[in-house]
Write a protein that holds these residues in place. Structure first.
Motif, short mmCIF file in Angstrom:
data_model
loop_
_atom_site.label_atom_id
_atom_site.label_comp_id
_atom_site.label_asym_id
_atom_site.label_seq_id
_atom_site.Cartn_x
_atom_site.Cartn_y
_atom_site.Cartn_z
N ILE A 28 17.85 27.36 27.51
CA ILE A 28 17.04 28.43 28.09
C ILE A 28 16.43 29.29 27.00
O ILE A 28 15.26 29.71 27.10
N ARG A 29 17.18 29.55 25.93
CA ARG A 29 16.64 30.33 24.82
C ARG A 29 15.42 29.63 24.22
O ARG A 29 14.40 30.26 23.92
N GLU A 30 15.52 28.32 24.06
CA GLU A 30 14.40 27.54 23.51
C GLU A 30 13.16 27.66 24.39
O GLU A 30 12.04 27.81 23.89
N LEU A 31 13.36 27.61 25.70
CA LEU A 31 12.23 27.74 26.62
C LEU A 31 11.64 29.15 26.59
O LEU A 31 10.41 29.33 26.63
N LEU A 32 12.51 30.16 26.50
CA LEU A 32 12.04 31.54 26.49
C LEU A 32 11.32 31.89 25.18
O LEU A 32 10.44 32.77 25.17
N GLN A 33 11.69 31.23 24.10
CA GLN A 33 11.04 31.51 22.82
C GLN A 33 9.55 31.21 22.85
O GLN A 33 8.78 31.76 22.05
N LYS A 34 9.14 30.34 23.76
CA LYS A 34 7.72 30.02 23.90
C LYS A 34 6.96 31.09 24.68
O LYS A 34 5.73 31.12 24.68
N GLU A 35 7.73 31.98 25.34
CA GLU A 35 7.12 32.99 26.21
C GLU A 35 7.31 34.42 25.71
O GLU A 35 6.52 35.30 26.06
#
Length: 398
Positions: free
Chosen positions: A130-137
């Motif tokens: 989830i952190r990896e996905l949020l880093q894009k946002e």
């Protein structure tokens, strides 16, 4: 306290919703199902059936909903939240990220305190994903405004959609077992940890993650695949078969010994946990099916998931997981049967699914046990073969 739950499915309504409601929280689900959204808006409550020796039905009240397709409504709910949770299933996590990120940005802009998100998914390293996905946002500063808290979801919540005569019933109705403890990663919280009944903060939390995946989920999967091969429909039928029970129990004991050594924890509570799980697997009232528990074989045979991950952990801790490999062989048999593939494809399929090499001892053991399934041998003979293999492996790992 205001609580937001991404996903009003089985775990959301059956476990985390009641957990928050029992803490006195106003619970808002964020979901995209029109049927679920409309019914929650209409009723503001739903029936929870706790099935066991003395079945109980209770109403979960003070329930609200935001349509996940309505970004403004989702952000408004996240803005007011004191705690949040995700209960959407591993494959759907990516789809909630836009709403979650928008809510975190809005909270940062308004100077709201950090939001702790309980990650209630059967996924290893879900916080990192989830952190990896949020880093894009989000910016790094905005990311500091969310605590990604892994959990260990142990409550069994099978699908319950229709009554005996096949007519549709309340789509919000849910059936669960009595067990309702939620271990959470104590070290991952930002700020003060809220006092929520049956939520148990613990550190180091990876022990609980592996206990759930490599004992509970793995044992459940072994029951499911062996049950499917023998033609059983329900998990309670499967665990009632003496040879399935022996194979599943021994596989779980292999994992328990490995986790006890790896984390230097007392083995006695793990043995008690296994006994409790075997009892819970036999709960007829849950109506849990082998097909549901055994679904998505590629994920469950993946390198870090319940079967191969458990086997590798046992191997790494100096033992040989013959019974887990037997469960993996059963899963491979189901996989090939579902795909209409021949036994000649077994070796290629196993290597692709597990990511292990052909010469790895676990690969060899799984293929050896698979040969017994492919030959149509009964579980009594397969259990005897597993015992023989176990004796052969003694001393293999030094």
């Amino acid at each position: 306290m205001n609580a937001v739950i991404f996903g009003a499915g089985n775990i959301g309504r059956g476990f985390i919703g009641p957990l928050f409601a029992d803490a006195g929280a106003k619970v808002t689900f964020i979901d995209v199902s029109p049927v679920i959204v409309q019914r929650i808006r209409a009723d503001g409550e739903y029936p929870l059936e706790i099935v066991g020796e003395e079945p109980v039905t209770r109403q979960i009240r003070n329930i609200f909903v935001a349509d996940g397709n309505d970004r403004e409504a989702a952000v408004a709910a996240i803005l007011e939240a004191d705690i949040a949770a995700t209960c959407v299933g591993a494959k759907a996590i990516q789809y909630i990220i836009p709403n979650l990120a928008a809510g975190v940005r809005a909270r940062a802009e308004q100077g709201r305190p950090p939001l702790n998100l309980l990650i209630c998914e059967n996924l290893m390293d879900a916080d990192a994903y989830i952190r990896e996905l949020l880093q894009k946002e989000l910016t790094e500063k905005q990311l500091e405004q969310i605590g990604l808290v892994e959990t260990s979801v142990g409550r069994m919540v099978p699908s319950l959609k229709q009554n005996g005569d096949g007519e549709e019933i309340n789509p919000l109705r849910i059936a669960v077992e009595e067990y309702c403890v939620l271990p959470v990663d104590q070290a991952a919280f930002k700020g003060e940890i809220p006092q929520i009944p049956n939520m148990v903060p613990f550190t180091p939390f990876h022990y609980y993650i592996e206990r759930k995946l490599f004992i509970h989920n793995m044992g459940h999967a072994v029951c499911a695949y062996l049950g499917q091969l023998l033609g059983y429909t329900y998990i309670w039928e499967s665990i009632g078969d003496p040879f399935i029970r022996l194979l599943a129990q021994n596989a779980m004991l292999e994992s328990a010994g490995a986790l006890s050594r790896k984390y230097r924890v007392d083995c006695v509570p793990l043995l008690e946990h296994i006994g409790d799980l075997l009892r819970r697997f036999g709960n007829r009232a849950l109506g849990d099916t082998c097909a549901r528990v055994g679904a998505d074989i590629p994920r469950k045979l993946a390198r870090m998931d319940r079967l191969t991950g458990a086997a590798c952990t046992v191997w790494e801790q100096g033992a040989f997981p013959v019974y887990i490999c037997t469960g993996s062989a059963a899963a491979l048999s189901c996989y090939l049967r579902e795909g209409g593939e021949s036994g000649a494809d077994a070796e290629k399929a196993l290597l692709s699914l597990t990511g292990l090499s052909l010469d790895h001892p676990l690969t060899k053991c799984t293929l050896e046990m698979y040969a017994h399934f492919a030959a149509g041998e009964g579980l009594d003979k397969i259990f005897t073969a597993a015992e023989k293999k176990l004796h052969e492996t003694l001393g293999m790992i030094v």
